[in-house]
Design a protein around this motif. Structure first.
Motif, PDB file in Angstrom:
ATOM      1  N   MET A   1      -8.781   1.231  -8.663  1.00  0.00           N
ATOM      2  CA  MET A   1      -9.220   2.058  -7.530  1.00  0.00           C
ATOM      3  C   MET A   1      -7.999   2.653  -6.844  1.00  0.00           C
ATOM      4  N   SER A   2      -7.957   3.964  -6.699  1.00  0.00           N
ATOM      5  CA  SER A   2      -6.784   4.606  -6.114  1.00  0.00           C
ATOM      6  C   SER A   2      -6.864   4.629  -4.594  1.00  0.00           C
ATOM      7  N   THR A   3      -5.684   4.802  -3.989  1.00  0.00           N
ATOM      8  CA  THR A   3      -5.558   4.806  -2.534  1.00  0.00           C
ATOM      9  C   THR A   3      -4.868   6.086  -2.112  1.00  0.00           C
ATOM     10  N   ASP A   4      -5.415   6.796  -1.108  1.00  0.00           N
ATOM     11  CA  ASP A   4      -4.783   8.038  -0.702  1.00  0.00           C
ATOM     12  C   ASP A   4      -3.546   7.762   0.139  1.00  0.00           C
ATOM     13  N   SER A   5      -2.795   8.850   0.478  1.00  0.00           N
ATOM     14  CA  SER A   5      -1.501   8.699   1.133  1.00  0.00           C
ATOM     15  C   SER A   5      -1.624   8.050   2.509  1.00  0.00           C
ATOM     16  N   LYS A   6      -2.728   8.328   3.222  1.00  0.00           N
ATOM     17  CA  LYS A   6      -2.911   7.730   4.542  1.00  0.00           C
ATOM     18  C   LYS A   6      -3.069   6.224   4.427  1.00  0.00           C
ATOM     19  N   ASP A   7      -3.893   5.770   3.479  1.00  0.00           N
ATOM     20  CA  ASP A   7      -4.069   4.334   3.290  1.00  0.00           C
ATOM     21  C   ASP A   7      -2.780   3.689   2.799  1.00  0.00           C
ATOM     22  N   ALA A   8      -2.050   4.379   1.919  1.00  0.00           N
ATOM     23  CA  ALA A   8      -0.778   3.855   1.426  1.00  0.00           C
ATOM     24  C   ALA A   8       0.198   3.663   2.583  1.00  0.00           C
ATOM     25  N   LEU A   9       0.205   4.607   3.512  1.00  0.00           N
ATOM     26  CA  LEU A   9       1.070   4.482   4.681  1.00  0.00           C
ATOM     27  C   LEU A   9       0.706   3.241   5.488  1.00  0.00           C
ATOM     28  N   GLN A  10      -0.576   2.992   5.692  1.00  0.00           N
ATOM     29  CA  GLN A  10      -0.982   1.831   6.470  1.00  0.00           C
ATOM     30  C   GLN A  10      -0.626   0.528   5.752  1.00  0.00           C
ATOM     31  N   ILE A  11      -0.686   0.540   4.428  1.00  0.00           N
ATOM     32  CA  ILE A  11      -0.248  -0.633   3.656  1.00  0.00           C
ATOM     33  C   ILE A  11       1.233  -0.898   3.917  1.00  0.00           C
ATOM     34  N   CYS A  12       2.021   0.164   3.918  1.00  0.00           N
ATOM     35  CA  CYS A  12       3.456   0.018   4.134  1.00  0.00           C
ATOM     36  C   CYS A  12       3.774  -0.405   5.564  1.00  0.00           C
ATOM     37  N   VAL A  13       3.054   0.168   6.532  1.00  0.00           N
ATOM     38  CA  VAL A  13       3.260  -0.226   7.932  1.00  0.00           C
ATOM     39  C   VAL A  13       2.957  -1.714   8.113  1.00  0.00           C
ATOM     40  N   ALA A  14       1.842  -2.167   7.558  1.00  0.00           N
ATOM     41  CA  ALA A  14       1.474  -3.581   7.674  1.00  0.00           C
ATOM     42  C   ALA A  14       2.524  -4.474   7.024  1.00  0.00           C
ATOM     43  N   PHE A  15       3.038  -4.052   5.872  1.00  0.00           N
ATOM     44  CA  PHE A  15       4.078  -4.821   5.183  1.00  0.00           C
ATOM     45  C   PHE A  15       5.337  -4.920   6.027  1.00  0.00           C
ATOM     46  N   VAL A  16       5.775  -3.796   6.587  1.00  0.00           N
ATOM     47  CA  VAL A  16       7.004  -3.798   7.391  1.00  0.00           C
ATOM     48  C   VAL A  16       6.833  -4.654   8.642  1.00  0.00           C
ATOM     49  N   LEU A  17       5.700  -4.534   9.321  1.00  0.00           N
ATOM     50  CA  LEU A  17       5.483  -5.327  10.535  1.00  0.00           C
ATOM     51  C   LEU A  17       5.436  -6.821  10.217  1.00  0.00           C
ATOM     52  N   GLU A  18       4.843  -7.172   9.074  1.00  0.00           N
ATOM     53  CA  GLU A  18       4.816  -8.579   8.655  1.00  0.00           C
ATOM     54  C   GLU A  18       6.232  -9.097   8.403  1.00  0.00           C
ATOM     55  N   ARG A  19       7.033  -8.314   7.681  1.00  0.00           N
ATOM     56  CA  ARG A  19       8.407  -8.741   7.392  1.00  0.00           C
ATOM     57  C   ARG A  19       9.265  -8.726   8.648  1.00  0.00           C
ATOM     58  N   LEU A  20       8.977  -7.816   9.562  1.00  0.00           N
ATOM     59  CA  LEU A  20       9.719  -7.765  10.817  1.00  0.00           C
ATOM     60  C   LEU A  20       9.430  -9.005  11.661  1.00  0.00           C
ATOM     61  N   ARG A  21       8.171  -9.464  11.679  1.00  0.00           N
ATOM     62  CA  ARG A  21       7.842 -10.704  12.392  1.00  0.00           C
ATOM     63  C   ARG A  21       8.588 -11.890  11.773  1.00  0.00           C
ATOM     64  N   HIS A  22       8.627 -11.930  10.446  1.00  0.00           N
ATOM     65  CA  HIS A  22       9.364 -12.982   9.747  1.00  0.00           C
ATOM     66  C   HIS A  22      10.835 -12.926  10.121  1.00  0.00           C
ATOM     67  N   HIS A  23      11.369 -11.733  10.189  1.00  0.00           N
ATOM     68  CA  HIS A  23      12.769 -11.504  10.583  1.00  0.00           C
ATOM     69  C   HIS A  23      13.024 -12.047  11.988  1.00  0.00           C
ATOM     70  N   ASP A  24      12.134 -11.722  12.913  1.00  0.00           N
ATOM     71  CA  ASP A  24      12.304 -12.158  14.311  1.00  0.00           C
ATOM     72  C   ASP A  24      12.099 -13.658  14.471  1.00  0.00           C
ATOM     73  N   GLU A  25      11.159 -14.219  13.702  1.00  0.00           N
ATOM     74  CA  GLU A  25      10.891 -15.658  13.798  1.00  0.00           C
ATOM     75  C   GLU A  25      12.095 -16.487  13.362  1.00  0.00           C
TER      76      GLU A  25
END
Length: 303
Positions: A1-25
């Motif tokens: 199942m393909s994902t359009d660019s908007k959904d891909a962006l949200q996947i990347c935003v969620a990934f970065v915020l998750e890793r950023l929380r790990h970074h801060d923790e």
């Protein structure tokens, strides 16, 4: 199942915020360094610009700066000298491959950002010297972390070779030997590695070892991975066609094909290791988005 660019962006935003929380923790007070890799024309620039906008706005308010590996290309005179010094090597006759970047400049910029100091961000003019390119004067570089500004919290380094790791000589020789063999067996071989001399490819691999000094500073990596590396030719032709319509000039189709040919051996050598993961003992720090010919995401893999 393909994902359009908007959904891909949200996947990347969620990934970065998750890793950023790990970074801060982990009580890491330094900025978070994110790498973004992808072949030319795959949509890196669009994704990175959209990602930075999302992080800085909406509900996140995360000050972000974007660096391109392209902006660390050697100054024109130095690039011409490199080409002359290695006139037998077609892979360094124009900018692009490892060895054509100013690593000392890149490292100094990253060090300044890590220390949260006021930092000038280099910029490169690809149209200078009839398309051969040159670094813009420092007076035209943007400054971040100035007095009164919110300090940069996320640093994005994007580029076609970001995250690549050099191979050992045995691996390199084996891959090259196999490519040469394929290139002599009919017309099925579509790569360029087998059409280059081993010593020329070895020069690029040796230069890439120095890029570990950049890769080792990354806290996470997003890999926009083409389902088929051959897509890069069509994508880059589309880009150049758009540039010709917008500017009235640009490379011919043959010139674009030759330009990509100069990059392609590195795609053949270093993409598979990147797909396996550029980090050791850091589970979850790499996100791989497999992209189809229509640039829609077909698969999401976290490494």
């Amino acid at each position: 199942m393909s994902t359009d660019s908007k959904d891909a962006l949200q996947i990347c935003v969620a990934f970065v915020l998750e890793r950023l929380r790990h970074h801060d923790e982990n009580m890491n007070k330094a900025p978070f360094f994110l790498g973004v890799n992808g072949v030319q024309g795959i949509g890196k620039s669009y994704l990175v610009a959209s990602l930075a906008h999302e992080l800085e706005h909406a509900a996140h308010d995360v000050r972000t700066v974007v660096l391109s590996i392209d902006d660390f290309y050697l100054a024109h005179e130095d690039q011409m000298q490199l080409a002359a010094d290695h006139s037998h090597n077609p892979l360094v006759q124009h900018r692009g491959q490892p060895s054509t970047h100013d690593l000392s400049l890149a490292l100094s910029v990253l060090a300044s950002l890590r220390a949260k100091q006021e930092t000038s961000i280099p910029s490169y003019d690809k149209s200078a010297f009839d398309g051969k390119g040159d670094r813009k004067p420092q007076t035209q570089w943007a400054n971040v972390n100035k007095n009164g500004q919110q300090p940069v919290r996320v640093v994005v380094l994007e580029g076609w070779c970001v995250g690549f790791r050099a191979l050992d000589d045995t691996q390199l020789t084996a891959l090259w030997t196999d490519a040469v063999k394929q290139s002599t067996q009919g017309n099925s071989y579509q790569g360029r590695l087998g059409h280059n001399r081993l010593e020329n490819v070895h020069f690029i691999n040796e230069a890439l070892k120095g890029y570990d000094s950049l890769t080792n500073q990354l806290d996470a990596l997003i890999h926009l991975d083409a389902e088929n590396l051959q897509f890069v030719y069509e994508w880059r032709l589309e880009q150049e066609d758009q540039l010709r319509r917008e500017r009235g000039s640009g490379m011919t189709n043959d010139a674009v094909m030759n330009f990509i040919d100069g990059y392609y051996p590195s795609y053949e050598l270093f993409t598979d290791p990147l797909r396996s993961g550029t980090f050791e003992n850091r589970d979850g720090a790499q996100l791989r988005l497999v992209v189809g010919k229509d640039r829609r995401v077909q698969e999401v893999i976290k490494l």
